[in-house]
Design a protein around this motif. Sequence first.
Motif, PDB file in Angstrom:
ATOM      1  N   ARG A  53      15.551 -27.770   9.720  1.00 13.73           N
ATOM      2  CA  ARG A  53      16.866 -27.135   9.729  1.00 13.73           C
ATOM      3  C   ARG A  53      17.161 -26.369   8.443  1.00 13.73           C
ATOM      4  NH1 ARG A  53      15.854 -27.295  14.017  1.00 13.73           N
ATOM      5  NH2 ARG A  53      16.682 -28.538  15.695  1.00 13.73           N
ATOM      6  N   SER A  54      16.415 -26.675   7.370  1.00 14.68           N
ATOM      7  CA  SER A  54      16.595 -25.953   6.109  1.00 14.68           C
ATOM      8  C   SER A  54      15.226 -25.515   5.603  1.00 14.68           C
ATOM      9  CB  SER A  54      17.301 -26.824   5.071  1.00 14.68           C
ATOM     10  OG  SER A  54      16.611 -28.038   4.862  1.00 14.68           O
ATOM     11  N   VAL A  55      15.136 -24.237   5.214  1.00 14.42           N
ATOM     12  CA  VAL A  55      13.866 -23.652   4.797  1.00 14.42           C
ATOM     13  C   VAL A  55      14.091 -22.850   3.517  1.00 14.42           C
ATOM     14  CG1 VAL A  55      12.018 -22.049   5.439  1.00 14.42           C
ATOM     15  CG2 VAL A  55      13.058 -23.502   7.184  1.00 14.42           C
ATOM     16  N   ALA A  56      13.219 -23.060   2.530  1.00 14.38           N
ATOM     17  CA  ALA A  56      13.256 -22.293   1.284  1.00 14.38           C
ATOM     18  C   ALA A  56      12.111 -21.290   1.279  1.00 14.38           C
ATOM     19  CB  ALA A  56      13.146 -23.224   0.083  1.00 14.38           C
ATOM     20  N   PHE A  57      12.449 -20.029   1.054  1.00  8.65           N
ATOM     21  CA  PHE A  57      11.468 -18.944   1.000  1.00  8.65           C
ATOM     22  C   PHE A  57      11.356 -18.399  -0.417  1.00  8.65           C
ATOM     23  CE2 PHE A  57      12.452 -18.309   5.556  1.00  8.65           C
ATOM     24  CZ  PHE A  57      11.216 -17.944   6.070  1.00  8.65           C
ATOM     25  N   PRO A  58      10.147 -18.019  -0.828  1.00  9.11           N
ATOM     26  CA  PRO A  58      10.012 -17.177  -2.012  1.00  9.11           C
ATOM     27  C   PRO A  58      10.138 -15.712  -1.573  1.00  9.11           C
ATOM     28  CG  PRO A  58       7.846 -17.678  -1.169  1.00  9.11           C
ATOM     29  CD  PRO A  58       8.844 -18.372  -0.253  1.00  9.11           C
ATOM     30  N   ALA A  59      10.049 -14.807  -2.517  1.00 12.16           N
ATOM     31  CA  ALA A  59      10.022 -13.377  -2.206  1.00 12.16           C
ATOM     32  C   ALA A  59       8.568 -13.011  -1.912  1.00 12.16           C
ATOM     33  CB  ALA A  59      10.585 -12.572  -3.371  1.00 12.16           C
ATOM     34  N   VAL A  60       8.162 -13.180  -0.661  1.00  7.70           N
ATOM     35  CA  VAL A  60       6.772 -13.004  -0.239  1.00  7.70           C
ATOM     36  C   VAL A  60       6.263 -11.600  -0.587  1.00  7.70           C
ATOM     37  CG1 VAL A  60       5.200 -13.011   1.745  1.00  7.70           C
ATOM     38  CG2 VAL A  60       7.054 -14.701   1.625  1.00  7.70           C
ATOM     39  N   SER A  61       5.074 -11.548  -1.145  1.00  5.23           N
ATOM     40  CA  SER A  61       4.323 -10.318  -1.468  1.00  5.23           C
ATOM     41  C   SER A  61       4.854  -9.528  -2.657  1.00  5.23           C
ATOM     42  CB  SER A  61       4.194  -9.384  -0.258  1.00  5.23           C
ATOM     43  OG  SER A  61       3.269  -9.903   0.665  1.00  5.23           O
ATOM     44  N   THR A  62       5.942  -9.974  -3.305  1.00  9.87           N
ATOM     45  CA  THR A  62       6.521  -9.173  -4.384  1.00  9.87           C
ATOM     46  C   THR A  62       5.940  -9.497  -5.759  1.00  9.87           C
ATOM     47  OG1 THR A  62       8.376 -10.692  -4.736  1.00  9.87           O
ATOM     48  CG2 THR A  62       8.701  -8.896  -3.138  1.00  9.87           C
ATOM     49  N   GLY A  63       5.008 -10.409  -5.828  1.00  7.50           N
ATOM     50  CA  GLY A  63       4.350 -10.726  -7.091  1.00  7.50           C
ATOM     51  C   GLY A  63       3.048  -9.975  -7.209  1.00  7.50           C
ATOM     52  N   VAL A  64       1.969 -10.721  -7.277  1.00 12.53           N
ATOM     53  CA  VAL A  64       0.641 -10.135  -7.487  1.00 12.53           C
ATOM     54  C   VAL A  64       0.235  -9.177  -6.349  1.00 12.53           C
ATOM     55  CG1 VAL A  64      -0.693 -12.022  -6.452  1.00 12.53           C
ATOM     56  CG2 VAL A  64      -1.687 -10.679  -8.291  1.00 12.53           C
ATOM     57  N   TYR A  65       0.836  -9.316  -5.153  1.00 10.79           N
ATOM     58  CA  TYR A  65       0.513  -8.425  -4.041  1.00 10.79           C
ATOM     59  C   TYR A  65       1.214  -7.072  -4.155  1.00 10.79           C
ATOM     60  CZ  TYR A  65      -2.100 -12.021  -1.474  1.00 10.79           C
ATOM     61  OH  TYR A  65      -3.025 -12.955  -1.076  1.00 10.79           O
ATOM     62  N   GLY A  66       2.077  -6.909  -5.162  1.00 12.26           N
ATOM     63  CA  GLY A  66       2.585  -5.605  -5.547  1.00 12.26           C
ATOM     64  C   GLY A  66       3.694  -4.989  -4.721  1.00 12.26           C
ATOM     65  N   TRP A  67       4.299  -5.741  -3.791  1.00 14.78           N
ATOM     66  CA  TRP A  67       5.345  -5.151  -2.967  1.00 14.78           C
ATOM     67  C   TRP A  67       6.552  -4.839  -3.843  1.00 14.78           C
ATOM     68  CZ3 TRP A  67       4.032  -4.692   2.222  1.00 14.78           C
ATOM     69  CH2 TRP A  67       4.962  -3.960   2.977  1.00 14.78           C
ATOM     70  N   PRO A  68       7.119  -3.635  -3.761  1.00 13.69           N
ATOM     71  CA  PRO A  68       8.303  -3.316  -4.565  1.00 13.69           C
ATOM     72  C   PRO A  68       9.443  -4.288  -4.244  1.00 13.69           C
ATOM     73  CG  PRO A  68       7.353  -1.329  -3.619  1.00 13.69           C
ATOM     74  CD  PRO A  68       6.648  -2.495  -2.989  1.00 13.69           C
ATOM     75  N   SER A 116       0.842  -1.191   0.000  1.00 11.65           N
ATOM     76  CA  SER A 116       0.000   0.000   0.000  1.00 11.65           C
ATOM     77  C   SER A 116       0.880   1.245   0.000  1.00 11.65           C
ATOM     78  CB  SER A 116      -0.882   0.001   1.251  1.00 11.65           C
ATOM     79  OG  SER A 116      -1.529   1.238   1.415  1.00 11.65           O
ATOM     80  N   ARG A 117       0.512   2.211  -0.822  1.00 12.23           N
ATOM     81  CA  ARG A 117       1.218   3.501  -0.814  1.00 12.23           C
ATOM     82  C   ARG A 117       0.873   4.312   0.435  1.00 12.23           C
ATOM     83  NH1 ARG A 117       3.537   4.809  -5.627  1.00 12.23           N
ATOM     84  NH2 ARG A 117       2.718   3.791  -7.478  1.00 12.23           N
ATOM     85  N   SER A 118      -0.325   4.100   0.968  1.00 15.13           N
ATOM     86  CA  SER A 118      -0.815   4.962   2.039  1.00 15.13           C
ATOM     87  C   SER A 118      -0.660   4.375   3.444  1.00 15.13           C
ATOM     88  CB  SER A 118      -2.295   5.285   1.796  1.00 15.13           C
ATOM     89  OG  SER A 118      -3.060   4.097   1.786  1.00 15.13           O
ATOM     90  N   GLU A 119      -0.261   3.112   3.543  1.00 16.99           N
ATOM     91  CA  GLU A 119      -0.153   2.465   4.857  1.00 16.99           C
ATOM     92  C   GLU A 119       1.116   1.628   4.908  1.00 16.99           C
ATOM     93  OE1 GLU A 119      -2.573  -0.929   7.434  1.00 16.99           O
ATOM     94  OE2 GLU A 119      -3.517  -0.045   5.681  1.00 16.99           O
ATOM     95  N   ASP A 120       1.919   1.799   5.954  1.00 15.62           N
ATOM     96  CA  ASP A 120       3.151   1.025   6.112  1.00 15.62           C
ATOM     97  C   ASP A 120       2.796  -0.369   6.638  1.00 15.62           C
ATOM     98  OD1 ASP A 120       5.626  -0.061   6.563  1.00 15.62           O
ATOM     99  OD2 ASP A 120       6.191   1.352   8.146  1.00 15.62           O
ATOM    100  N   ARG A 121       2.941  -1.350   5.788  1.00 16.66           N
ATOM    101  CA  ARG A 121       2.646  -2.737   6.157  1.00 16.66           C
ATOM    102  C   ARG A 121       3.923  -3.580   6.266  1.00 16.66           C
ATOM    103  NH1 ARG A 121      -2.557  -3.325   2.066  1.00 16.66           N
ATOM    104  NH2 ARG A 121      -3.858  -1.836   3.190  1.00 16.66           N
TER     105      ARG A 121
END
Length: 172
Positions: free
Chosen positions: A120-135, A94-99
């Motif tokens: 002991r090993s965890v694979a993460f994606p880049a959460v929220s950077t796709g369709v949720y629009g996070w820069p 959101s441009r108007s709210e710091d999330r």
Amino acid sequence: MTRMAKPNITLVQGDITEQDVDAVVNAANSSLLGGGGVDGAIHRKGGPEILAECRVLRRSPEYGKGLPTGQAVATTAGWLPATWVIHTVGPVWSRSEDRSGLLASCYRESLRVADGLGARSVAFPAVSTGVYGWPLDDGARIALETVRQADTEVEEVRFVLFDDRSYAAFAS
């Protein structure tokens, strides 16, 4: 209890559904019933056992209204090489709210769930950077800072990045 330490962070460009790790993190939607992007890929490749466990979670009092943003919960990984899928719901940018606190919470809560599983090993994606629009650059900064600051028993955190642009954002 094992002494908490900082995890080793690695970057991989590739497909998160092919990672041979203890747990794969799913950038889920709050329904836990599948969707597009990473969520859809994990449900498709992981098979019906993941959806079946998600449906059980949705029938529980705790998750009857869905998984809240910034929280995490685990299911089987079905046919994936991992043992577990840790589902987390990222915030819509959101441009108007710091999330950013909610985005950081996705990473912290996923590591907390991983610790509870003994992963002991965890694979993460880049959460929220796709369709949720996070820069992407900001999402990478939050992800890396949060994992670097986490006290966890997870030894390896692998960020699995889908394309050159995502990889470059995490590598810079």
